[in-house]
Design an enzyme around this catalytic site. Structure first.
Site, PDB file in Angstrom:
ATOM      1  CG  ASN A   9      71.007 -11.483 -32.089  1.00 48.59           C
ATOM      2  OD1 ASN A   9      71.664 -11.108 -30.970  1.00 48.59           O
ATOM      3  ND2 ASN A   9      71.364 -12.370 -32.952  1.00 48.59           N
ATOM      4  CD1 TRP A  10      72.218  -4.861 -30.304  1.00 49.44           C
ATOM      5  CD2 TRP A  10      72.452  -4.393 -28.280  1.00 49.44           C
ATOM      6  NE1 TRP A  10      71.637  -3.558 -30.107  1.00 49.44           N
ATOM      7  CE2 TRP A  10      71.608  -3.461 -28.872  1.00 49.44           C
ATOM      8  CE3 TRP A  10      72.839  -4.608 -26.760  1.00 49.44           C
ATOM      9  CZ2 TRP A  10      71.173  -2.392 -27.803  1.00 49.44           C
ATOM     10  CZ3 TRP A  10      72.489  -3.284 -25.906  1.00 49.44           C
ATOM     11  CH2 TRP A  10      71.666  -2.449 -26.600  1.00 49.44           C
ATOM     12  CE  LYS A  11      73.998 -12.013 -35.188  1.00 50.00           C
ATOM     13  NZ  LYS A  11      74.503 -12.440 -36.420  1.00 50.00           N
ATOM     14  CG  HIS A  98      71.299 -16.610 -33.634  1.00 47.88           C
ATOM     15  ND1 HIS A  98      72.503 -16.775 -34.075  1.00 47.88           N
ATOM     16  CD2 HIS A  98      70.801 -15.483 -34.077  1.00 47.88           C
ATOM     17  CE1 HIS A  98      72.504 -15.867 -34.870  1.00 47.88           C
ATOM     18  NE2 HIS A  98      71.701 -15.140 -35.021  1.00 47.88           N
ATOM     19  CD  GLU A 100      75.548 -15.630 -35.028  1.00 45.44           C
ATOM     20  OE1 GLU A 100      75.561 -15.041 -33.834  1.00 45.44           O
ATOM     21  OE2 GLU A 100      75.511 -14.992 -35.914  1.00 45.44           O
ATOM     22  CD  GLU A 170      68.456 -14.637 -37.434  1.00 41.85           C
ATOM     23  OE1 GLU A 170      68.178 -13.596 -37.283  1.00 41.85           O
ATOM     24  OE2 GLU A 170      69.172 -15.371 -36.788  1.00 41.85           O
ATOM     25  N   GLY A 176      75.128 -11.923 -41.521  1.00 40.76           N
ATOM     26  CA  GLY A 176      76.573 -11.358 -41.442  1.00 40.76           C
ATOM     27  C   GLY A 176      77.280 -11.471 -42.692  1.00 40.76           C
ATOM     28  CB  SER A 209      72.298  -9.470 -44.985  1.00 44.94           C
ATOM     29  OG  SER A 209      73.425 -10.129 -44.672  1.00 44.94           O
ATOM     30  N   GLY A 230      70.975  -8.194 -37.021  1.00 49.03           N
ATOM     31  CA  GLY A 230      72.291  -8.172 -36.423  1.00 49.03           C
ATOM     32  C   GLY A 230      72.972  -6.737 -36.325  1.00 49.03           C
ATOM     33  N   GLY A 231      73.925  -7.169 -37.584  1.00 50.90           N
ATOM     34  CA  GLY A 231      74.920  -5.827 -37.637  1.00 50.90           C
ATOM     35  C   GLY A 231      74.112  -4.421 -37.608  1.00 50.90           C
TER      36      GLY A 231
HETATM   37  P1  13P Z   1      73.099  -9.758 -39.582  1.00 52.36           P
HETATM   38  O1  13P Z   1      71.894  -8.860 -39.602  1.00 52.36           O
HETATM   39  O2  13P Z   1      74.201  -9.249 -39.016  1.00 52.36           O
HETATM   40  O3  13P Z   1      73.229 -10.671 -40.783  1.00 52.36           O
HETATM   41  O4  13P Z   1      72.402 -10.697 -38.374  1.00 52.36           O
HETATM   42  C1  13P Z   1      71.357 -11.413 -38.521  1.00 52.36           C
HETATM   43  C2  13P Z   1      71.000 -12.308 -37.120  1.00 52.36           C
HETATM   44  O5  13P Z   1      71.749 -13.079 -36.878  1.00 52.36           O
HETATM   45  C3  13P Z   1      70.304 -11.535 -36.272  1.00 52.36           C
HETATM   46  O6  13P Z   1      69.824 -12.496 -35.304  1.00 52.36           O
END
Ligand code: 13P
Length: 248
Positions: A9-11, A98, A100, A170, A176, A209, A230-231
């Site tokens: 997920n590149w956000k 998600h 967010e 999640e 994050g 994470s 994510g990251g």
């Molecule tokens: P991180 O891997 O950066 O913690 O993010 C997880 C995420 O929100 C994937 O959708």
């Protein structure tokens, strides 16, 4: 051997230029696993980079999708992007619900459910995210919150549709933060989810994470079918390392 889903997920990251660069770097890193039928890689890109992601994903044989959609097919919804617009790029998947979107943009369970139903009706595979905040976990409400989030879709979808959804647990406190859930915590929720969903074969991912160093313990758990990353998904090396570590 179970199949592993490695979804990135590149956000709100990755311009078109960065997306092109990602896939240039991705090809050599992915080469060692390209023919591994036990792995499905997917990337989820911002709307403006979807066409570039389409090209890169097609060239590398990975799936791709959007990070959100609106449920109406068209009309006066300034700033929104419809399912037909996303499908036109060749996207097959979409991340919905998600944390967010739920917590920063105020998306309700009902809105996420409407989007999930609309995606399925149009033949897009929803990656449905759910999970508790730290406050909810510490006050003992983890399972109430997730029951509410999951029930919102389970009550409106047919058994066939429920099977098509990819679920992603999640925990908000693990996103994050660098602080993943332990493999036991993640397994406990994924096992519980499978029972609530009442379908032993649904795909359930863990996100929060995930990185090379914790991949093996998380992905080896019985009820975890993969990771939503994510990251670590922003660079091909750290993204693919997750599967490489699992395979070690
Ligand atoms: P991180 O891997 O950066 O913690 O993010 C997880 C995420 O929100 C994937 O959708």
């Amino acid at each position: 051997m179970k199949k592993i889903y490695l979804y990135g997920n590149w956000k709100m990251n990755m311009t078109v230029a960065e997306t092109k660069k990602f896939f240039e770097d991705f090809a050599p890193v992915y080469a060692q696993f390209k023919n591994d039928s036990g792995l499905e890689v997917g990337v989820f890109a911002p709307f403006t980079s979807l066409w570039a992601a389409a090209e890169g994903a097609k060239a590398n044989g990975v799936v791709f999708g959007a990070e959100n959609i609106y449920f109406e097919p068209k009309g006066a919804f300034t700033g929104e992007v419809s399912i037909p617009m996303v499908k036109e790029t060749g996207a097959t998947h979409v991340i919905l619900g998600h944390s967010e979107r739920r917590h920063i943009f105020g998306e309700s369970d009902e809105l996420v459910a409407k989007k999930t139903k609309a995606a399925l009706d149009a033949g897009l595979i929803p990656v449905f995210c759910y999970g508790e905040t730290l406050d909810e976990r510490e006050s003992g409400h983890t399972f109430d919150v997730m029951t509410r989030q999951l029930d919102a879709i389970l009550k409106i979808l047919s058994p066939d549709e429920i099977r098509k959804v990819i679920y992603a647990y999640e925990p908000v406190w693990a996103i994050g933060t660098g602080k993943s859930a332990t493999s036991e915590q993640a397994q406990e929720v994924c096992e519980w989810s499978r029972k609530l969903i009442k379908d032993p074969n649904v795909v359930i991912l863990y996100g929060g994470s995930v990185k090379g160093s914790n991949a093996k313990e998380l992905l080896s758990m019985k009820d975890i079918d993969g990771a939503l990353v994510g990251g670590a998904s922003l660079k091909p090396a750290s993204f693919i390392e997750i599967y490489a570590e699992y395979k070690k």
